[in-house]
Scaffold this motif. Sequence first.
Motif, short mmCIF file in Angstrom:
data_model
loop_
_atom_site.label_atom_id
_atom_site.label_comp_id
_atom_site.label_asym_id
_atom_site.label_seq_id
_atom_site.Cartn_x
_atom_site.Cartn_y
_atom_site.Cartn_z
N GLN A 193 6.96 11.58 -13.16
CA GLN A 193 6.84 10.55 -14.19
C GLN A 193 5.53 9.78 -14.09
O GLN A 193 4.96 9.38 -15.11
CB GLN A 193 8.01 9.57 -14.09
N THR A 194 5.05 9.54 -12.88
CA THR A 194 3.89 8.69 -12.66
C THR A 194 2.62 9.52 -12.49
O THR A 194 2.68 10.73 -12.24
CB THR A 194 4.10 7.81 -11.42
N THR A 195 1.47 8.86 -12.61
CA THR A 195 0.20 9.56 -12.47
C THR A 195 -0.75 8.91 -11.47
O THR A 195 -1.68 9.56 -11.00
CB THR A 195 -0.53 9.63 -13.83
N ARG A 196 -0.54 7.62 -11.16
CA ARG A 196 -1.52 6.89 -10.36
C ARG A 196 -0.95 6.29 -9.09
O ARG A 196 -1.56 6.36 -8.03
CB ARG A 196 -2.15 5.77 -11.22
N VAL A 197 0.21 5.64 -9.19
CA VAL A 197 0.76 4.89 -8.06
C VAL A 197 1.17 5.82 -6.93
O VAL A 197 1.55 6.97 -7.14
CB VAL A 197 1.98 4.04 -8.48
N GLU A 198 1.13 5.29 -5.70
CA GLU A 198 1.78 5.97 -4.60
C GLU A 198 3.28 5.66 -4.68
O GLU A 198 3.69 4.64 -5.22
CB GLU A 198 1.20 5.51 -3.27
N ILE A 199 4.08 6.56 -4.14
CA ILE A 199 5.54 6.42 -4.18
C ILE A 199 6.11 6.71 -2.80
O ILE A 199 5.50 7.41 -1.99
CB ILE A 199 6.17 7.37 -5.22
N GLY A 200 7.29 6.15 -2.53
CA GLY A 200 7.93 6.42 -1.26
C GLY A 200 9.22 5.65 -1.12
O GLY A 200 9.58 4.83 -1.97
N ALA A 201 9.92 5.91 -0.04
CA ALA A 201 11.13 5.17 0.30
C ALA A 201 10.79 4.05 1.26
O ALA A 201 9.98 4.22 2.16
CB ALA A 201 12.16 6.10 0.94
N LEU A 202 11.44 2.93 1.05
CA LEU A 202 11.28 1.77 1.95
C LEU A 202 12.67 1.43 2.48
O LEU A 202 13.29 0.49 2.03
CB LEU A 202 10.66 0.60 1.20
N VAL A 203 13.17 2.21 3.43
CA VAL A 203 12.62 3.40 4.04
C VAL A 203 13.69 4.49 4.05
O VAL A 203 14.87 4.21 3.89
CB VAL A 203 12.14 3.14 5.49
N THR A 204 13.23 5.74 4.32
CA THR A 204 14.16 6.83 4.56
C THR A 204 14.92 6.60 5.86
O THR A 204 14.34 6.18 6.86
CB THR A 204 13.38 8.16 4.69
N CYS A 205 16.21 6.88 5.85
CA CYS A 205 16.99 6.83 7.09
C CYS A 205 16.88 8.16 7.81
O CYS A 205 17.28 9.20 7.29
CB CYS A 205 18.45 6.52 6.80
N ASP A 234 0.81 15.27 -6.64
CA ASP A 234 -0.63 15.44 -6.42
C ASP A 234 -1.15 14.52 -5.33
O ASP A 234 -2.20 13.88 -5.45
CB ASP A 234 -1.43 15.23 -7.71
N GLY A 235 -0.37 14.40 -4.23
CA GLY A 235 -0.85 13.68 -3.06
C GLY A 235 -0.66 12.19 -3.10
O GLY A 235 -1.51 11.45 -2.61
N ARG A 236 0.47 11.71 -3.64
CA ARG A 236 0.70 10.27 -3.74
C ARG A 236 1.94 9.80 -2.97
O ARG A 236 2.37 8.67 -3.13
CB ARG A 236 0.81 9.85 -5.21
N LEU A 237 2.49 10.66 -2.13
CA LEU A 237 3.71 10.28 -1.39
C LEU A 237 3.36 9.56 -0.09
O LEU A 237 2.46 9.96 0.64
CB LEU A 237 4.54 11.52 -1.05
N ILE A 238 4.13 8.50 0.19
CA ILE A 238 4.16 7.85 1.50
C ILE A 238 5.51 8.18 2.13
O ILE A 238 6.55 7.99 1.49
CB ILE A 238 4.00 6.33 1.38
N LEU A 239 5.52 8.68 3.36
CA LEU A 239 6.78 8.92 4.05
C LEU A 239 7.17 7.64 4.78
O LEU A 239 6.73 7.38 5.90
CB LEU A 239 6.67 10.08 5.04
N GLY A 240 8.00 6.82 4.11
CA GLY A 240 8.56 5.65 4.78
C GLY A 240 9.80 6.06 5.53
O GLY A 240 10.67 6.75 4.99
N ILE A 241 9.92 5.65 6.79
CA ILE A 241 11.04 6.11 7.61
C ILE A 241 11.44 5.03 8.61
O ILE A 241 10.62 4.23 9.06
CB ILE A 241 10.67 7.43 8.34
N GLY A 242 12.73 5.00 8.91
CA GLY A 242 13.27 4.10 9.91
C GLY A 242 14.48 4.74 10.56
O GLY A 242 14.91 5.84 10.19
N SER A 243 15.08 4.04 11.50
CA SER A 243 16.16 4.62 12.29
C SER A 243 17.53 4.47 11.66
O SER A 243 18.48 5.11 12.10
CB SER A 243 16.18 3.98 13.68
#
Length: 272
Positions: A70-82, A103-112
């Motif tokens: 859907q998006t073209t510019r913003v970075e996207i990610g989970a705050l945070v993945t379990c 196209d290279g806009r993912l952040i891997l947000g992760i926590g425990s």
Amino acid sequence: MGFMTKRPVRIGVQIQPQHGSYDKIRDAVRRAEHLGVDVIFNWDHFFPLNGDPDGMHFECWTMLAAWAEQTTRVEIGALVTCNSYRNPNLLADMARTVDHISDGRLILGIGSGWFERDYDEYGYEFGTAGSRLDELATALPKIEQRYEQLNPAPTRKIPTLIGGGGEKKTLKLVAQYADTWHSFADPAVLKHKLSVLQGHCEREGRPIEEIEISVGVGGKGREGRSPDAPQVEGQPLYDLGARLFTMGTGGPDYDLAPVEPWLRWRDEINGN
């Protein structure tokens, strides 16, 4: 004062996948990108965290794949993945796939992980806070190793965001693996946590300046915020080194009005 960093200020919004229909979520993502936010996050839970505990709720990673299209510019990610909910090799493959879709806009947000109802109702072993952090410590290098084995490889070094403020284990993992560290610390707590993180970074032989400092701020539901909220709330955090400021909004309406003064403040700070 905090450590010196030349990083620009970035503004994120967490569009919480609760209490709203998906068409409302889709529209909130559209509006957030149009406003000019830098990052759009969701979260990785199976039930609402506030409001009606059995209210509407959607899954994290299938949603991120849709946002990537859907998006073209913003970075996207989970705050945070379990970390507990997916095999680390599978998670790496999922992240690589969304990285390509976006196209290279993912952040891997992760926590425990921490929300016991998720574990109980979906059949995961809850364990203890310590055991979940130990599992995260085991998973992080596996994720990095799987990236190297995937064909095609990720489009870039997928940034890792680690959430949490535990001083013995979590901040050590931040020093070892994170590109971004996220917390909800106020200035006094942030100052202390950064001193602890500095110590871990020194032991790892890594400059703390390599890590973006992210904080949760403002947003819908935080009463008493005035139009100068960024100056009141953000400036002390900025002075300590925070550069990514994220506020959350939930359904059914996904009000983004509180984000707008933060965007103006970002542009003033960055000289845009």
